[in-house]
Design a protein around this motif. Structure first.
Motif, PDB file in Angstrom:
ATOM      1  N   LEU A  15    -103.755  39.262 -71.371  1.00 47.54           N
ATOM      2  CA  LEU A  15    -103.770  40.715 -71.545  1.00 47.54           C
ATOM      3  C   LEU A  15    -102.926  41.387 -70.474  1.00 47.54           C
ATOM      4  CD1 LEU A  15    -107.506  41.450 -72.457  1.00 47.54           C
ATOM      5  CD2 LEU A  15    -105.544  41.195 -73.978  1.00 47.54           C
ATOM      6  N   ARG A  16    -102.135  42.391 -70.897  1.00 51.02           N
ATOM      7  CA  ARG A  16    -101.288  43.129 -69.963  1.00 51.02           C
ATOM      8  C   ARG A  16    -102.067  44.289 -69.355  1.00 51.02           C
ATOM      9  NH1 ARG A  16     -98.282  42.821 -74.580  1.00 51.02           N
ATOM     10  NH2 ARG A  16     -98.497  45.074 -74.887  1.00 51.02           N
ATOM     11  N   GLY A  17    -101.482  44.881 -68.327  1.00 55.83           N
ATOM     12  CA  GLY A  17    -102.153  45.964 -67.623  1.00 55.83           C
ATOM     13  C   GLY A  17    -102.484  47.148 -68.508  1.00 55.83           C
ATOM     14  N   ASP A  18    -101.550  47.533 -69.410  1.00 53.65           N
ATOM     15  CA  ASP A  18    -101.814  48.690 -70.262  1.00 53.65           C
ATOM     16  C   ASP A  18    -102.929  48.392 -71.258  1.00 53.65           C
ATOM     17  OD1 ASP A  18    -100.221  46.816 -71.518  1.00 53.65           O
ATOM     18  OD2 ASP A  18     -99.100  48.286 -72.694  1.00 53.65           O
ATOM     19  N   GLU A  19    -103.031  47.142 -71.714  1.00 54.18           N
ATOM     20  CA  GLU A  19    -104.102  46.767 -72.618  1.00 54.18           C
ATOM     21  C   GLU A  19    -105.459  46.846 -71.910  1.00 54.18           C
ATOM     22  OE1 GLU A  19    -102.642  43.518 -75.741  1.00 54.18           O
ATOM     23  OE2 GLU A  19    -102.190  42.931 -73.683  1.00 54.18           O
ATOM     24  N   LEU A  20    -105.490  46.397 -70.667  1.00 54.73           N
ATOM     25  CA  LEU A  20    -106.729  46.442 -69.898  1.00 54.73           C
ATOM     26  C   LEU A  20    -107.151  47.887 -69.633  1.00 54.73           C
ATOM     27  CD1 LEU A  20    -105.954  43.561 -67.380  1.00 54.73           C
ATOM     28  CD2 LEU A  20    -107.553  43.494 -69.301  1.00 54.73           C
ATOM     29  N   GLU A  21    -106.177  48.739 -69.373  1.00 57.54           N
ATOM     30  CA  GLU A  21    -106.500  50.146 -69.150  1.00 57.54           C
ATOM     31  C   GLU A  21    -107.040  50.780 -70.425  1.00 57.54           C
ATOM     32  OE1 GLU A  21    -106.948  53.821 -67.230  1.00 57.54           O
ATOM     33  OE2 GLU A  21    -106.763  51.770 -66.504  1.00 57.54           O
ATOM     34  N   ASP A  22    -106.477  50.413 -71.571  1.00 52.52           N
ATOM     35  CA  ASP A  22    -106.980  50.924 -72.845  1.00 52.52           C
ATOM     36  C   ASP A  22    -108.433  50.481 -73.070  1.00 52.52           C
ATOM     37  OD1 ASP A  22    -104.596  52.147 -73.399  1.00 52.52           O
ATOM     38  OD2 ASP A  22    -103.850  50.567 -74.728  1.00 52.52           O
ATOM     39  N   ILE A  23    -108.722  49.232 -72.727  1.00 54.52           N
ATOM     40  CA  ILE A  23    -110.089  48.733 -72.885  1.00 54.52           C
ATOM     41  C   ILE A  23    -111.039  49.505 -71.982  1.00 54.52           C
ATOM     42  CG2 ILE A  23    -111.578  46.730 -72.443  1.00 54.52           C
ATOM     43  CD1 ILE A  23    -109.238  44.948 -73.314  1.00 54.52           C
ATOM     44  N   ALA A  24    -110.627  49.745 -70.733  1.00 53.48           N
ATOM     45  CA  ALA A  24    -111.473  50.480 -69.800  1.00 53.48           C
ATOM     46  C   ALA A  24    -111.724  51.902 -70.288  1.00 53.48           C
ATOM     47  CB  ALA A  24    -110.831  50.497 -68.412  1.00 53.48           C
ATOM     48  N   THR A  25    -110.692  52.543 -70.794  1.00 53.45           N
ATOM     49  CA  THR A  25    -110.838  53.915 -71.290  1.00 53.45           C
ATOM     50  C   THR A  25    -111.755  53.964 -72.501  1.00 53.45           C
ATOM     51  OG1 THR A  25    -108.620  54.472 -70.492  1.00 53.45           O
ATOM     52  CG2 THR A  25    -109.593  55.921 -72.148  1.00 53.45           C
ATOM     53  N   GLU A  26    -111.567  53.037 -73.415  1.00 55.14           N
ATOM     54  CA  GLU A  26    -112.419  52.996 -74.598  1.00 55.14           C
ATOM     55  C   GLU A  26    -113.873  52.723 -74.214  1.00 55.14           C
ATOM     56  OE1 GLU A  26    -112.813  50.517 -78.815  1.00 55.14           O
ATOM     57  OE2 GLU A  26    -111.057  50.248 -77.529  1.00 55.14           O
ATOM     58  N   ALA A  27    -114.071  51.837 -73.246  1.00 53.56           N
ATOM     59  CA  ALA A  27    -115.426  51.538 -72.787  1.00 53.56           C
ATOM     60  C   ALA A  27    -116.067  52.770 -72.162  1.00 53.56           C
ATOM     61  CB  ALA A  27    -115.399  50.396 -71.774  1.00 53.56           C
ATOM     62  N   ALA A  28    -115.306  53.512 -71.370  1.00 52.19           N
ATOM     63  CA  ALA A  28    -115.824  54.728 -70.746  1.00 52.19           C
ATOM     64  C   ALA A  28    -116.172  55.777 -71.798  1.00 52.19           C
ATOM     65  CB  ALA A  28    -114.807  55.276 -69.755  1.00 52.19           C
ATOM     66  N   ASP A  29    -115.328  55.901 -72.812  1.00 53.42           N
ATOM     67  CA  ASP A  29    -115.586  56.866 -73.885  1.00 53.42           C
ATOM     68  C   ASP A  29    -116.903  56.533 -74.604  1.00 53.42           C
ATOM     69  OD1 ASP A  29    -113.190  58.029 -73.245  1.00 53.42           O
ATOM     70  OD2 ASP A  29    -112.083  57.180 -74.935  1.00 53.42           O
ATOM     71  N   ASP A  30    -117.072  55.253 -74.963  1.00 54.72           N
ATOM     72  CA  ASP A  30    -118.279  54.853 -75.690  1.00 54.72           C
ATOM     73  C   ASP A  30    -119.512  54.949 -74.801  1.00 54.72           C
ATOM     74  OD1 ASP A  30    -116.710  54.377 -77.872  1.00 54.72           O
ATOM     75  OD2 ASP A  30    -116.702  52.199 -77.687  1.00 54.72           O
ATOM     76  N   ALA A  31    -119.351  54.601 -73.524  1.00 55.44           N
ATOM     77  CA  ALA A  31    -120.473  54.705 -72.593  1.00 55.44           C
ATOM     78  C   ALA A  31    -120.904  56.160 -72.430  1.00 55.44           C
ATOM     79  CB  ALA A  31    -120.097  54.111 -71.244  1.00 55.44           C
ATOM     80  N   LEU A  32    -119.931  57.067 -72.389  1.00 51.99           N
ATOM     81  CA  LEU A  32    -120.251  58.486 -72.272  1.00 51.99           C
ATOM     82  C   LEU A  32    -121.104  58.941 -73.450  1.00 51.99           C
ATOM     83  CD1 LEU A  32    -119.833  61.244 -70.875  1.00 51.99           C
ATOM     84  CD2 LEU A  32    -117.781  61.530 -72.299  1.00 51.99           C
ATOM     85  N   MET A  33    -120.727  58.561 -74.654  1.00 50.16           N
ATOM     86  CA  MET A  33    -121.498  58.942 -75.836  1.00 50.16           C
ATOM     87  C   MET A  33    -122.919  58.371 -75.772  1.00 50.16           C
ATOM     88  SD  MET A  33    -119.578  60.919 -77.616  1.00 50.16           S
ATOM     89  CE  MET A  33    -119.058  61.512 -75.997  1.00 50.16           C
ATOM     90  N   SER A  34    -123.035  57.125 -75.301  1.00 53.78           N
ATOM     91  CA  SER A  34    -124.351  56.497 -75.205  1.00 53.78           C
ATOM     92  C   SER A  34    -125.230  57.216 -74.189  1.00 53.78           C
ATOM     93  CB  SER A  34    -124.210  55.020 -74.817  1.00 53.78           C
ATOM     94  OG  SER A  34    -123.570  54.281 -75.838  1.00 53.78           O
ATOM     95  N   VAL A  35    -124.652  57.552 -73.039  1.00 50.37           N
ATOM     96  CA  VAL A  35    -125.430  58.235 -72.002  1.00 50.37           C
ATOM     97  C   VAL A  35    -125.894  59.604 -72.490  1.00 50.37           C
ATOM     98  CG1 VAL A  35    -125.313  59.285 -69.714  1.00 50.37           C
ATOM     99  CG2 VAL A  35    -124.347  57.004 -70.087  1.00 50.37           C
ATOM    100  N   LEU A  36    -125.003  60.348 -73.110  1.00 45.86           N
ATOM    101  CA  LEU A  36    -125.370  61.687 -73.573  1.00 45.86           C
ATOM    102  C   LEU A  36    -126.454  61.642 -74.650  1.00 45.86           C
ATOM    103  CD1 LEU A  36    -121.861  63.423 -73.701  1.00 45.86           C
ATOM    104  CD2 LEU A  36    -123.634  63.614 -71.944  1.00 45.86           C
ATOM    105  N   ARG A  37    -126.417  60.600 -75.481  1.00 51.23           N
ATOM    106  CA  ARG A  37    -127.454  60.467 -76.511  1.00 51.23           C
ATOM    107  C   ARG A  37    -128.807  60.103 -75.919  1.00 51.23           C
ATOM    108  NH1 ARG A  37    -123.533  57.489 -79.440  1.00 51.23           N
ATOM    109  NH2 ARG A  37    -124.584  55.567 -78.803  1.00 51.23           N
ATOM    110  N   ARG A  38    -128.789  59.493 -74.734  1.00 55.53           N
ATOM    111  CA  ARG A  38    -130.023  58.937 -74.178  1.00 55.53           C
ATOM    112  C   ARG A  38    -130.477  59.634 -72.903  1.00 55.53           C
ATOM    113  NH1 ARG A  38    -128.404  52.510 -75.004  1.00 55.53           N
ATOM    114  NH2 ARG A  38    -127.985  52.679 -77.239  1.00 55.53           N
TER     115      ARG A  38
END
Length: 232
Positions: free
Chosen positions: A75-98
């Protein structure tokens, strides 16, 4: 009321258990209380709190991605950054729901941080298996064999493995067999299997539990047992 009835009522009243008291709620620390109030607020206050929370979750996701990066050299650096951003986005939704689930056992930021770590780990496991076939046939029987056993112990082990293989083929349903083999024998991450089978982690855990229970019963009926199989 007769004396007998009165005495009976008095006895029942004396021995009747008191209603169970709900545990007292934890007192939240000031920082956690401020986070909850801000995230539930309307307008600019709420938007600012959400932005700050997303930044926190993004740092957590980047940390987990960096920690696991050696296992994903392709995995390249930009791919890893995309994964981190997507994880943060989904985590944010989970936290707000809970938000209502937060009980103050730790600081709010510590509680929320774990959502990002989990999301990042799940997405990295899925990415590692992207394009790979999920093995549903036994590939790991050798992992159960122990070298250097005495002849009698080796024979007992062989009998156990043969009975176990037979039970997996005959006692389990096709779905139970696929789930057990993929998770327990071939090391497929449960998140990956859930995605491939279009189901969820809870359903797979239930299937795995039922399969193990069937196998345990079958082995016991044949006078065998898995020593390291935990009792359920």
């Amino acid at each position: 009321m007769s004396a007998l009835n009165a005495a009976t009522v008095a006895l029942v009243e004396r021995v009747s258990p008191l209603p169970a008291l709900a545990p007292a709620p934890r007192l939240l620390d000031t920082e956690s209380r401020d986070w909850l109030q801000s995230l539930r607020a309307k307008g600019a206050t709420g938007e600012d709190a959400i932005a700050r929370l997303h930044a926190l979750l993004l740092r957590a996701a980047r940390f987990e991605v960096a920690r696991r990066r050696p296992t994903l050299p392709h995995l390249r650096g930009d791919e890893l950054e995309d994964i981190a951003t997507e994880a943060a986005d989904d985590a944010l939704m989970s936290v707000l729901r809970r938000l209502d689930d937060f009980r103050g056992a730790s600081r709010f930021t510590t509680w929320a941080y774990k959502f990002a770590l989990l999301e990042a780990a799940v997405k990295l496991r899925k990415r590692a298996w992207q394009g790979r076939e999920v093995p549903l046939e036994p590939e790991g029987w050798g992992l159960f064999s122990s070298a250097g056993l005495e002849p009698d112990a080796e024979a007992e082990q062989q009998e156990l493995l043969e009975t176990l293989q037979s039970a997996i083929a005959q006692v389990l349903t096709p779905h139970q067999r696929n789930v057990l083999v993929a998770l327990a024998l071939n090391g497929v991450p449960i998140d990956v299997l859930a995605e491939r089978l279009n189901t969820n982690r809870g359903a797979l855990y239930k299937t795995l539990h039922d399969a193990r229970r069937k196998l345990r019963k079958h082995l016991q009926e044949h006078g065998l047992a898995l020593d390291n199989e935990e009792k359920r």
